[in-house]
Design an enzyme around this catalytic site. Structure first.
Site, PDB file in Angstrom:
ATOM      1  N   LYS A  48       0.843  -1.205   0.000  1.00  0.00           N
ATOM      2  CA  LYS A  48       0.000   0.000   0.000  1.00  0.00           C
ATOM      3  C   LYS A  48       0.874   1.250   0.000  1.00  0.00           C
ATOM      4  CE  LYS A  48      -3.862  -2.453   2.067  1.00  0.00           C
ATOM      5  NZ  LYS A  48      -4.766  -2.712   3.202  1.00  0.00           N
ATOM      6  N   GLN A  92      -4.892  -1.639   9.336  1.00  0.00           N
ATOM      7  CA  GLN A  92      -4.787  -2.960   8.726  1.00  0.00           C
ATOM      8  C   GLN A  92      -5.385  -4.021   9.654  1.00  0.00           C
ATOM      9  OE1 GLN A  92      -3.725  -3.368   5.573  1.00  0.00           O
ATOM     10  NE2 GLN A  92      -4.119  -5.554   5.642  1.00  0.00           N
ATOM     11  N   ASP A 115     -11.173   2.503   3.560  1.00  0.00           N
ATOM     12  CA  ASP A 115     -11.511   1.083   3.387  1.00  0.00           C
ATOM     13  C   ASP A 115     -13.018   0.890   3.202  1.00  0.00           C
ATOM     14  OD1 ASP A 115      -9.253  -0.664   3.433  1.00  0.00           O
ATOM     15  OD2 ASP A 115      -8.985  -0.299   5.579  1.00  0.00           O
TER      16      ASP A 115
HETATM   17  N1  GUN Z   1      -7.126  -7.008   5.872  1.00  0.00           N
HETATM   18  C1  GUN Z   1      -7.422  -7.761   4.788  1.00  0.00           C
HETATM   19  N2  GUN Z   1      -7.885  -6.981   3.795  1.00  0.00           N
HETATM   20  C2  GUN Z   1      -7.878  -5.728   4.255  1.00  0.00           C
HETATM   21  C3  GUN Z   1      -8.239  -4.476   3.687  1.00  0.00           C
HETATM   22  O1  GUN Z   1      -8.670  -4.355   2.540  1.00  0.00           O
HETATM   23  N3  GUN Z   1      -8.076  -3.394   4.487  1.00  0.00           N
HETATM   24  C4  GUN Z   1      -7.621  -3.483   5.768  1.00  0.00           C
HETATM   25  N4  GUN Z   1      -7.509  -2.363   6.486  1.00  0.00           N
HETATM   26  N5  GUN Z   1      -7.280  -4.626   6.328  1.00  0.00           N
HETATM   27  C5  GUN Z   1      -7.413  -5.740   5.564  1.00  0.00           C
END
Ligand code: GUN
Length: 280
Positions: A48, A92, A115
């Site tokens: 990211k 996350q 998200d």
């Molecule tokens: N854990 C697995 N997929 C994601 C996601 O798309 N965003 C976040 N913040 N955590 C995750």
């Protein structure tokens, strides 16, 4: 059979975002919070941050120790909610088990929730009038569109009913007038239901879960799984070697849905900046 190149589609989305940010001279910041030592989360967060660099978005990483308390995490989110340099905040998941994920998600300002996990944004997705895209499902839709296939009227089957993937995935397909079935661990005769699918999306989290007998000839198969097999190699939910020959299109793992999720996160971060600028 055609392999959908998620990396290429993702690169093209990121390039459009980069060009737009450069054209308009935007200064955009994304705060990324990671708690503890989950190896997979570390890889995702690094990816990211890399994508931010490609797009010209500034990333601020907050790597907190495993023993971080709920209060400390909520305090950080409160600070970031009030920081004008930070347009998007993502925490996350999964969090260590002593932390309350739902409370953390709800603490993020809906205007910075890139998200699209908090209840306000989930509700907007349900209605179909949303600011932020649910990243993984929106990435899947882009991959389907990249095949030139019209979703309208198609039989679509989603395996998995998580809040992050399965449920919003079904909504996006429904918004494009598909006939949608959501399957899960209690579904009776899963193979029979899956065989009806013109478009099959698997978000289960188990290697080799989708086998050839579950797939109709000529189907589009989208594999959202991110698993490790017996040799510790990254793989999806789909038993690729036997399923791929039956498909019109299939996504590989890695290089399918994963890069698209991150491209959609970048899109949301740009959208966050646009939304927040309107209030100024
Ligand atoms: N854990 C697995 N997929 C994601 C996601 O798309 N965003 C976040 N913040 N955590 C995750």
């Amino acid at each position: 059979m055609n392999i959908i190149d998620g990396k290429a589609v993702s690169a093209s989305v990121k390039e459009q975002i980069r060009a737009e940010i450069e054209r308009d001279g935007l200064e955009i910041g994304l705060a990324v919070i990671i708690v503890g030592n989950n190896q997979a989360s570390r890889v995702y967060v690094n990816n990211k941050k890399k994508a931010c660099e490609v797009c010209g978005i500034k990333s601020y990483e907050y790597a907190l120790p495993e023993e971080t308390t709920q209060e400390q995490l909520l305090e950080l989110i409160d600070t970031l909610n009030n920081d004008d340099k930070v347009n998007g905040i993502l925490c996350q998941l999964p969090l260590p088990s002593h932390l309350d994920e739902e409370q953390v998600i709800e603490a993020i300002s809906p205007l910075k929730d890139v998200d699209a996990f908090n209840a306000v944004n989930v509700g907007k997705i349900m209605i179909g009038n949303y600011a932020f895209l649910p990243c993984t499902p929106a990435g899947v839709m882009e991959l389907i569109h990249s095949t030139g296939t019209k979703v309208e009227g198609k039989e679509c089957v989603v395996i998995g009913r998580s809040n992050i993937v399965g449920k919003p995935m079904a909504m996006l397909l429904l918004h494009e007038n598909a006939t949608v079935t959501i399957c899960h661990s209690r579904t009776k005769d899963l193979a029979e239901v899956c065989r009806r699918a013109d478009i099959l999306v698997s978000a289960v989290g188990r290697a080799d879960f989708v086998t050839a007998d579950m797939v109709k000839d000529g189907a589009i198969v989208i594999d959202v799984g991110m698993n490790r097999n017996a040799e510790n190699k990254l793989c999806g939910d789909v038993k690729y070697d036997e399923v791929a020959p039956k498909c019109s299109y299939i996504t590989p793992v890695p290089g399918g849905v994963g890069p698209m999720t991150i491209a959609m996160l970048m899109k949301n971060t740009l959208m966050a900046k646009r939304i927040q600028s309107k209030d100024e």
